[in-house]
Design an enzyme around this catalytic site. Sequence first.
Site, short mmCIF file in Angstrom:
data_model
loop_
_atom_site.label_atom_id
_atom_site.label_comp_id
_atom_site.label_asym_id
_atom_site.label_seq_id
_atom_site.Cartn_x
_atom_site.Cartn_y
_atom_site.Cartn_z
N ASP A 1 0.86 -1.19 0.00
CA ASP A 1 0.00 0.00 0.00
C ASP A 1 0.90 1.24 0.00
O ASP A 1 2.14 1.13 -0.09
CB ASP A 1 -1.00 -0.03 1.18
CG ASP A 1 -0.35 0.26 2.52
OD1 ASP A 1 0.89 0.32 2.60
OD2 ASP A 1 -1.10 0.45 3.51
N HIS A 2 0.28 2.42 0.11
CA HIS A 2 1.05 3.66 0.07
C HIS A 2 2.07 3.74 1.21
O HIS A 2 3.11 4.37 1.06
CB HIS A 2 0.08 4.86 0.18
CG HIS A 2 -0.77 4.83 1.42
ND1 HIS A 2 -1.83 3.95 1.55
CD2 HIS A 2 -0.69 5.50 2.59
CE1 HIS A 2 -2.39 4.12 2.74
NE2 HIS A 2 -1.71 5.05 3.38
N CYS B 1 3.18 -3.20 3.98
CA CYS B 1 2.42 -2.00 4.35
C CYS B 1 3.23 -1.28 5.43
O CYS B 1 4.41 -1.58 5.62
CB CYS B 1 1.00 -2.34 4.78
SG CYS B 1 0.83 -3.37 6.26
N THR C 1 3.12 -1.45 8.62
CA THR C 1 3.50 -2.36 9.70
C THR C 1 3.74 -3.80 9.26
O THR C 1 4.36 -4.57 9.99
CB THR C 1 2.38 -2.41 10.75
OG1 THR C 1 1.18 -2.85 10.08
CG2 THR C 1 2.14 -1.04 11.39
N GLY C 2 3.17 -4.18 8.14
CA GLY C 2 3.15 -5.59 7.70
C GLY C 2 1.92 -6.31 8.22
O GLY C 2 1.58 -7.40 7.75
N GLY D 1 -1.57 -5.38 8.50
CA GLY D 1 -2.82 -5.38 7.73
C GLY D 1 -2.74 -6.25 6.50
O GLY D 1 -3.66 -7.04 6.21
N HIS E 1 9.24 -24.31 8.66
CA HIS E 1 8.20 -24.97 9.47
C HIS E 1 6.78 -24.73 8.98
O HIS E 1 5.94 -25.62 9.11
CB HIS E 1 8.31 -24.51 10.92
CG HIS E 1 9.47 -25.12 11.65
ND1 HIS E 1 9.61 -25.06 13.01
CD2 HIS E 1 10.55 -25.79 11.19
CE1 HIS E 1 10.73 -25.69 13.37
NE2 HIS E 1 11.33 -26.13 12.28
N ASN E 2 6.49 -23.54 8.47
CA ASN E 2 5.10 -23.20 8.11
C ASN E 2 4.84 -23.29 6.61
O ASN E 2 3.70 -23.11 6.18
CB ASN E 2 4.73 -21.78 8.57
CG ASN E 2 5.15 -21.46 9.98
OD1 ASN E 2 5.80 -20.44 10.24
ND2 ASN E 2 4.79 -22.32 10.92
N ARG F 1 6.97 -33.76 10.09
CA ARG F 1 5.93 -33.42 11.08
C ARG F 1 5.33 -32.04 10.78
O ARG F 1 4.18 -31.76 11.13
CB ARG F 1 6.47 -33.47 12.50
CG ARG F 1 7.52 -32.42 12.84
CD ARG F 1 8.11 -32.65 14.23
NE ARG F 1 8.99 -31.57 14.65
CZ ARG F 1 10.25 -31.41 14.24
NH1 ARG F 1 10.77 -32.26 13.36
NH2 ARG F 1 10.99 -30.41 14.69
N HIS F 2 6.10 -31.20 10.13
CA HIS F 2 5.59 -29.87 9.81
C HIS F 2 4.53 -29.93 8.71
O HIS F 2 3.63 -29.08 8.67
CB HIS F 2 6.73 -28.94 9.42
CG HIS F 2 7.74 -28.79 10.51
ND1 HIS F 2 7.42 -28.20 11.72
CD2 HIS F 2 9.02 -29.22 10.62
CE1 HIS F 2 8.48 -28.25 12.50
NE2 HIS F 2 9.46 -28.87 11.87
N ARG G 1 1.24 -30.43 10.34
CA ARG G 1 0.73 -29.21 10.97
C ARG G 1 0.21 -28.23 9.92
O ARG G 1 -0.81 -27.56 10.13
CB ARG G 1 1.85 -28.58 11.82
CG ARG G 1 2.17 -29.47 13.01
CD ARG G 1 3.52 -29.23 13.61
NE ARG G 1 3.79 -30.23 14.65
CZ ARG G 1 4.98 -30.42 15.20
NH1 ARG G 1 6.01 -29.70 14.83
NH2 ARG G 1 5.15 -31.34 16.13
#
Length: 149
Positions: free
Chosen positions: A8-9, A65, A67-68, A70, A98-99, A132-133, A136
């Site tokens: 964003d801006h 953005c 903050t990251g 939103g 992991h994710n 195992r990840h 999850r």
Amino acid sequence: MKIAIAADHGAFELKTSIIEHLKEKGIEYYDFGCYSKESVDYPRFAYRASKAVADGDYDFGVICCTTGLGVSMAANKVKGVRAAVCTNEMLAEMTRRHNNANVICMGQNVVTTELADRMVDIFLSTEFEGGRHQRRVDLLTAIENGESI
Ligand code: RB5
């Protein structure tokens, strides 16, 4: 490898800097906007880039953005997207290992451009560990599909 990038801006300058970095590294990307510092609504830009990743048109998304936060919320509402706000190199590495994150989110008021470049490099080059990840991550998908787990 193809990257979907958006901001964003509040992170127009950070996006511009990351794009320069991707160009220097010869990494293919598409800029989903925004294209100036004029005020816009971050969900629209986060959606465009993350949907393109979820649709399989791009391997990863880089979405920023102020903050990251939103843009990560918006991205994570797109089915198939696993977006993580990262503020240091360890998070960029671990959310891939992991994710199996497919979108990295960053805040222009949170990270320096140098740190952002390093996190992008780590994020794009780190493999998911599976094992195992995978179980999850499959549970994350089950939640996304409205299943009780
Ligand atoms: C825009 O002012 C700001 O709210 C946005 O960039 C983002 O940080 C939201 O989470």
